[in-house]
Design an enzyme around this catalytic site. Sequence first.
Site, PDB file in Angstrom:
ATOM      1  N   HIS B  73      75.837  55.656  86.717  1.00 37.87           N
ATOM      2  CA  HIS B  73      75.362  54.950  87.906  1.00 37.87           C
ATOM      3  C   HIS B  73      74.420  53.821  87.503  1.00 37.87           C
ATOM      4  CE1 HIS B  73      73.260  54.025  91.635  1.00 37.87           C
ATOM      5  NE2 HIS B  73      72.121  54.364  91.060  1.00 37.87           N
ATOM      6  N   ASP B 102      81.645  20.564  86.704  1.00 36.66           N
ATOM      7  CA  ASP B 102      81.940  21.942  86.323  1.00 36.66           C
ATOM      8  C   ASP B 102      80.818  22.418  85.394  1.00 36.66           C
ATOM      9  OD1 ASP B 102      83.215  24.420  85.509  1.00 36.66           O
ATOM     10  OD2 ASP B 102      85.097  23.509  86.126  1.00 36.66           O
ATOM     11  N   TRP B 138      70.339  55.827  81.653  1.00 37.97           N
ATOM     12  CA  TRP B 138      70.706  54.433  81.354  1.00 37.97           C
ATOM     13  C   TRP B 138      69.853  53.868  80.228  1.00 37.97           C
ATOM     14  CZ3 TRP B 138      68.386  49.497  81.766  1.00 37.97           C
ATOM     15  CH2 TRP B 138      67.078  49.491  82.248  1.00 37.97           C
ATOM     16  N   SER B 166      79.026  38.668  76.515  1.00 33.45           N
ATOM     17  CA  SER B 166      79.324  37.990  77.779  1.00 33.45           C
ATOM     18  C   SER B 166      78.073  37.338  78.369  1.00 33.45           C
ATOM     19  CB  SER B 166      79.912  39.011  78.752  1.00 33.45           C
ATOM     20  OG  SER B 166      79.739  38.598  80.067  1.00 33.45           O
ATOM     21  N   SER B 167      76.971  38.094  78.429  1.00 35.06           N
ATOM     22  CA  SER B 167      75.751  37.537  79.023  1.00 35.06           C
ATOM     23  C   SER B 167      75.208  36.377  78.215  1.00 35.06           C
ATOM     24  CB  SER B 167      74.649  38.594  79.107  1.00 35.06           C
ATOM     25  OG  SER B 167      75.099  39.696  79.808  1.00 35.06           O
ATOM     26  N   HIS B 250      62.240  45.408  79.697  1.00 35.98           N
ATOM     27  CA  HIS B 250      61.396  44.792  80.717  1.00 35.98           C
ATOM     28  C   HIS B 250      61.824  43.366  81.057  1.00 35.98           C
ATOM     29  CE1 HIS B 250      58.358  44.552  83.660  1.00 35.98           C
ATOM     30  NE2 HIS B 250      58.289  43.290  83.269  1.00 35.98           N
ATOM     31  N   GLU B 252      64.670  42.345  80.978  1.00 31.80           N
ATOM     32  CA  GLU B 252      65.898  42.569  81.741  1.00 31.80           C
ATOM     33  C   GLU B 252      65.607  42.725  83.238  1.00 31.80           C
ATOM     34  OE1 GLU B 252      69.090  42.545  81.205  1.00 31.80           O
ATOM     35  OE2 GLU B 252      69.782  43.536  83.031  1.00 31.80           O
ATOM     36  N   TYR B 254      63.367  41.336  84.869  1.00 36.87           N
ATOM     37  CA  TYR B 254      63.108  39.993  85.406  1.00 36.87           C
ATOM     38  C   TYR B 254      64.370  39.165  85.441  1.00 36.87           C
ATOM     39  CZ  TYR B 254      58.345  41.215  85.729  1.00 36.87           C
ATOM     40  OH  TYR B 254      57.212  41.851  86.104  1.00 36.87           O
ATOM     41  N   SER B 265      64.168  31.195  97.547  1.00 35.46           N
ATOM     42  CA  SER B 265      63.489  29.902  97.638  1.00 35.46           C
ATOM     43  C   SER B 265      64.396  28.812  98.210  1.00 35.46           C
ATOM     44  CB  SER B 265      63.001  29.456  96.258  1.00 35.46           C
ATOM     45  OG  SER B 265      62.153  30.429  95.717  1.00 35.46           O
ATOM     46  N   HIS B 299      54.453  49.370  78.903  1.00 30.75           N
ATOM     47  CA  HIS B 299      54.032  50.101  80.113  1.00 30.75           C
ATOM     48  C   HIS B 299      55.059  51.163  80.503  1.00 30.75           C
ATOM     49  CE1 HIS B 299      55.877  46.624  82.683  1.00 30.75           C
ATOM     50  NE2 HIS B 299      56.780  47.538  82.475  1.00 30.75           N
ATOM     51  N   HIS B 300      56.235  51.109  79.893  1.00 36.41           N
ATOM     52  CA  HIS B 300      57.213  52.167  80.138  1.00 36.41           C
ATOM     53  C   HIS B 300      56.955  53.380  79.253  1.00 36.41           C
ATOM     54  CE1 HIS B 300      59.867  49.756  82.693  1.00 36.41           C
ATOM     55  NE2 HIS B 300      59.452  48.744  81.960  1.00 36.41           N
ATOM     56  N   THR B 325      53.601  36.402  90.500  1.00 36.90           N
ATOM     57  CA  THR B 325      54.452  36.995  91.525  1.00 36.90           C
ATOM     58  C   THR B 325      53.818  36.819  92.900  1.00 36.90           C
ATOM     59  OG1 THR B 325      55.015  38.644  89.857  1.00 36.90           O
ATOM     60  CG2 THR B 325      55.778  39.053  92.083  1.00 36.90           C
ATOM     61  N   LYS B 328      54.297  33.393  94.323  1.00 37.09           N
ATOM     62  CA  LYS B 328      55.607  33.160  94.931  1.00 37.09           C
ATOM     63  C   LYS B 328      55.658  33.717  96.348  1.00 37.09           C
ATOM     64  CE  LYS B 328      59.160  32.726  92.556  1.00 37.09           C
ATOM     65  NZ  LYS B 328      59.213  31.381  92.003  1.00 37.09           N
ATOM     66  N   ARG B 447      62.140  63.171  87.800  1.00 37.92           N
ATOM     67  CA  ARG B 447      63.399  62.468  87.988  1.00 37.92           C
ATOM     68  C   ARG B 447      64.453  63.055  87.055  1.00 37.92           C
ATOM     69  NH1 ARG B 447      62.539  56.659  84.898  1.00 37.92           N
ATOM     70  NH2 ARG B 447      64.728  56.407  85.391  1.00 37.92           N
TER      71      ARG B 447
HETATM   72  C1  HEM Z   1      54.539  43.186  89.686  1.00 39.48           C
HETATM   73  C2  HEM Z   1      55.629  43.653  89.281  1.00 39.48           C
HETATM   74  C3  HEM Z   1      55.922  44.965  88.546  1.00 39.48           C
HETATM   75  C4  HEM Z   1      55.096  45.828  87.866  1.00 39.48           C
HETATM   76  C5  HEM Z   1      53.612  45.713  87.682  1.00 39.48           C
HETATM   77  C6  HEM Z   1      55.932  46.897  87.359  1.00 39.48           C
HETATM   78  C7  HEM Z   1      55.488  47.975  86.608  1.00 39.48           C
HETATM   79  C8  HEM Z   1      56.270  49.012  86.168  1.00 39.48           C
HETATM   80  C9  HEM Z   1      55.834  50.108  85.350  1.00 39.48           C
HETATM   81  C10 HEM Z   1      54.412  50.298  84.843  1.00 39.48           C
HETATM   82  C11 HEM Z   1      56.897  50.923  85.121  1.00 39.48           C
HETATM   83  C12 HEM Z   1      56.912  52.202  84.279  1.00 39.48           C
HETATM   84  C13 HEM Z   1      56.770  53.405  85.112  1.00 39.48           C
HETATM   85  C14 HEM Z   1      56.925  54.683  84.377  1.00 39.48           C
HETATM   86  O1  HEM Z   1      58.008  54.923  83.773  1.00 39.48           O
HETATM   87  O2  HEM Z   1      55.981  55.495  84.429  1.00 39.48           O
HETATM   88  C15 HEM Z   1      58.022  50.343  85.792  1.00 39.48           C
HETATM   89  C16 HEM Z   1      59.286  50.884  85.800  1.00 39.48           C
HETATM   90  C17 HEM Z   1      60.408  50.185  86.215  1.00 39.48           C
HETATM   91  N1  HEM Z   1      60.422  48.967  86.845  1.00 39.48           N
HETATM   92 FE1  HEM Z   1      58.815  47.880  87.376  1.00 39.48          FE
HETATM   93  N2  HEM Z   1      57.216  46.667  87.737  1.00 39.48           N
HETATM   94  C18 HEM Z   1      57.246  45.487  88.454  1.00 39.48           C
HETATM   95  C19 HEM Z   1      58.354  44.888  88.983  1.00 39.48           C
HETATM   96  C20 HEM Z   1      59.648  45.301  88.772  1.00 39.48           C
HETATM   97  C21 HEM Z   1      60.812  44.548  89.115  1.00 39.48           C
HETATM   98  C22 HEM Z   1      60.805  43.189  89.781  1.00 39.48           C
HETATM   99  C23 HEM Z   1      61.877  45.265  88.734  1.00 39.48           C
HETATM  100  C24 HEM Z   1      63.351  44.962  88.841  1.00 39.48           C
HETATM  101  C25 HEM Z   1      63.910  44.012  89.444  1.00 39.48           C
HETATM  102  C26 HEM Z   1      61.388  46.487  88.149  1.00 39.48           C
HETATM  103  C27 HEM Z   1      62.204  47.468  87.631  1.00 39.48           C
HETATM  104  C28 HEM Z   1      61.748  48.604  87.026  1.00 39.48           C
HETATM  105  C29 HEM Z   1      62.601  49.633  86.513  1.00 39.48           C
HETATM  106  C30 HEM Z   1      64.143  49.602  86.506  1.00 39.48           C
HETATM  107  C31 HEM Z   1      61.772  50.633  86.010  1.00 39.48           C
HETATM  108  C32 HEM Z   1      62.158  52.006  85.489  1.00 39.48           C
HETATM  109  C33 HEM Z   1      62.871  52.040  84.245  1.00 39.48           C
HETATM  110  C34 HEM Z   1      63.229  53.466  83.886  1.00 39.48           C
HETATM  111  O3  HEM Z   1      62.361  54.213  83.392  1.00 39.48           O
HETATM  112  O4  HEM Z   1      64.381  53.849  84.094  1.00 39.48           O
HETATM  113  N3  HEM Z   1      60.022  46.478  88.192  1.00 39.48           N
HETATM  114  N4  HEM Z   1      57.618  49.173  86.426  1.00 39.48           N
HETATM  115 CU   LIG Z   2      58.679  47.055  82.955  1.00 40.09          CU
END
Ligand code: HEM
Ligand SMILES: [Cu+2]
Lengths: 235, 526
Positions: B73, B102, B138, B166-167, B250, B252, B254, B265, B299-300, B325, B328, B447
Amino acid sequence: MKTASSTPSGHIPFFVTLALVAVAVGGIGSLHGQTGGMWLFGAGLISLVCLCLCWAHQSRALFASHPRLAYAGLALFLLALVMFLFSGILERGYDVATRNFGVNGKIDDHINLPVADQSTLAASHPVSIQTVLHLGKVPITLVKAPQILNVRPGQNFDLSFSVKNRHTVPIKFRVLVSVVPATSATAIKARQMRYPMSTVLGHTTRTITLPLHLTQEIPKHTPSLIIGLALFQIP
Amino acid sequence: MSHEHPSPNGILGHIQRWVFTTNHKDIGTLYLIFGFSMFFIAGFMSLMIRAQLVQPGMQLLDPATYNVVITMHGLTMIFGALMPILAGFANWQIPLAIGAPDMAFPRLNNWSFWLLPFAFTIAMSTLFVEGGGPNAGWTLYAPLSTNYGPPSMDYLIVSIHMLGISSILAAINIIATLLNCRTPGMSLMKMPIFAWSWMVTAFLLIAVMPVLAGTVTMMLTDRHFGTSFFNVAGGGDPLLFQHLFWFFGHPEVYILILPAFGIISEIVPTFSRKPLFGRTSMIYAIICIAVLSFVVWAHHMFTAGMLLSTMIFFMYTTMLVSVPTGIKVFNWVATMYKGALTFETPMLFAIGFISMFTLGGLTGLMLAIAPADFQYQDTYFVVGHFHYALVAGTLLSMFAGIYYWVPKWTGYYYSERLGKLHFWLSLISVNITFMPMHFLGLAGMPRRIPDYGLQFADFNAWCTLGAFMFGFAQLIFAYNMIQTMRGKGQKASGQVWEAAQGLEWSVESPAPYHTFTTPPQIKSET
Ligand code: HEM
Ligand SMILES: [Cu+2]
């Protein structure tokens, strides 16, 4: 202001994709021991090379007609390549950070360390070193655990423990060393192998000794530290 | 050169047209159709997950299959749905927005698309190989994916390589187009924001996709060629995998949100009948976010073990991201302020995006606080956070973009009534689905589990209800779009939206097969 070509023939890219699929699927297939995998891989690779040469040949005109565009594409491609290599640099960097700076409590290989003059050490405080041993899933039994040691900075010391193999087959494993608190990790050096490998033959007991060294770099106010030994079996 | 669509004859002719096409509009359409097909497949998987979790106990899937389903998924949504759909927007709109005939490298463009269906066929076929599909989540953490990964993991690795190629090719093409093919008089700073958002995104792609490729290559050599990058027994370290993965991971996220910012916008000024507030600051904010995204990855991994000083560094850099952010969000709101607002479907989705994405950003800030993250990490709170960012964020912006540009693409308006229904159902159900996940996480529900304690039952039932509602709403969307493509709606003029600005609106609707074969003149004030 023009694109590479207004009416290019788009046949090559699709066949490049097919060749790439053959390389990928054939390659993995042969790793999994499937018959024909190697053939598919080889055929894919040959066609891939031919197609790419053909494509490159056709693209030469682009450098003549739109040099800026062609070089921009080339530069970006090189950037991607550099970033691919960068993942290797990150891997090295991580090693350096963990081993040389003790991040995550890892220790460094250290060979030929001059032993400090014992007389000057008498005044410095001894550090108490305890050992935690994780046998993990290695099928051996502990016979004698490592002792608590008092070591002065600058001294060599040996950690040893005995294990018994109750099975008939030899068991091979590696000992992973780590230090808590991690800030003291840089003070512990291995006199031989950082992660020594050992084999215990069937129905035998073996004593394993790790020659280590405590340097003067040990932070003040560290009266004791813990060395973790984790055992990992090697199949 | 003809301005007509090619008129292929016979089935074979049609297949040839799409397989060998080098036209940016055809390729854009292919990307969009592929992306939305994957969206429905991965969406079906998410409904399987929610059905499993509707109440405590085992319902539908055994735990091993459950792991495979959540892994596929996540991968399919990110690499199969969101990225290709965004690339579809890029292909259609970038040449139109900058007055180019093009993309810069049309054949490369064909290649970057056609890699995708093949890569995904390989990835999906892993579901049927012996030993089951990939099951490490994932994020593919080692050693789950190396020592303990099923044989299918190897096929996933090569399919990720193909997706990466591709990307990267698409990104090279986009940057070369933006740098070299703009109509005379359009300086970089005059380029539309949507194009700008893709310029930055493409650089991110070139910077991090190769790192992912390198990482999965190390996985492959660990599995088959005796290296031990991630294997402790050989002196390697599984934590290294996490560092490498998130160095890609990370940026990614963005990559998934910046093009969404670009779409929003474009839409907000049109329906506010005002120019975008703080245009230049918008461009700098995008660049700033992209640069910062390289120094926040750990931070992850707060709970994985690192030095206190390292933790503090990553905590502050992460918090810093919220400054650009915030700029914006402020600018979008300021654009709407005192505007002559109307609320057609694209604008509704844009407003939905702004409010919901802000929530996702706020929970992100909570997660960024290292000591607090020790509590949240690996709970449903994280799942709630990123679904607000990705579903209520990126996905809503995509719907906004589709409704906004589909009259230009097909020449017909969609049904506004069904569009609004789709919006309200989606907005409400997104919140029913993902809001309770925050509470579940705070209460301690981990989770990636197929079953849970009784105390979590009520909120989980809500989540499942919302998920099925959301799924239903997407069927309305699909119906609406199919009808629009079949020409069932009202005919659209070239301008489409009364106050829309930009070169794409200067060509008729549907946009002719070949546009801007002579570079258009741009008005001096735009
Ligand atoms: C101000 C903006 C953001 C901050 C400060 C932020 C911060 C964080 C932090 C600290 C985590 C880790 C959490 C943990 O595993 O304990 C996290 C996870 C995640 N964030 Fe964000 N995030 C932001 C915006 C976004 C945006 C814009 C996206 C996607 C479009 C995003 C997608 C994700 C994803 C996919 C994960 C989880 C990944 C995983 O463990 O599977 N975040 N974020
Ligand atoms: Cu992140």
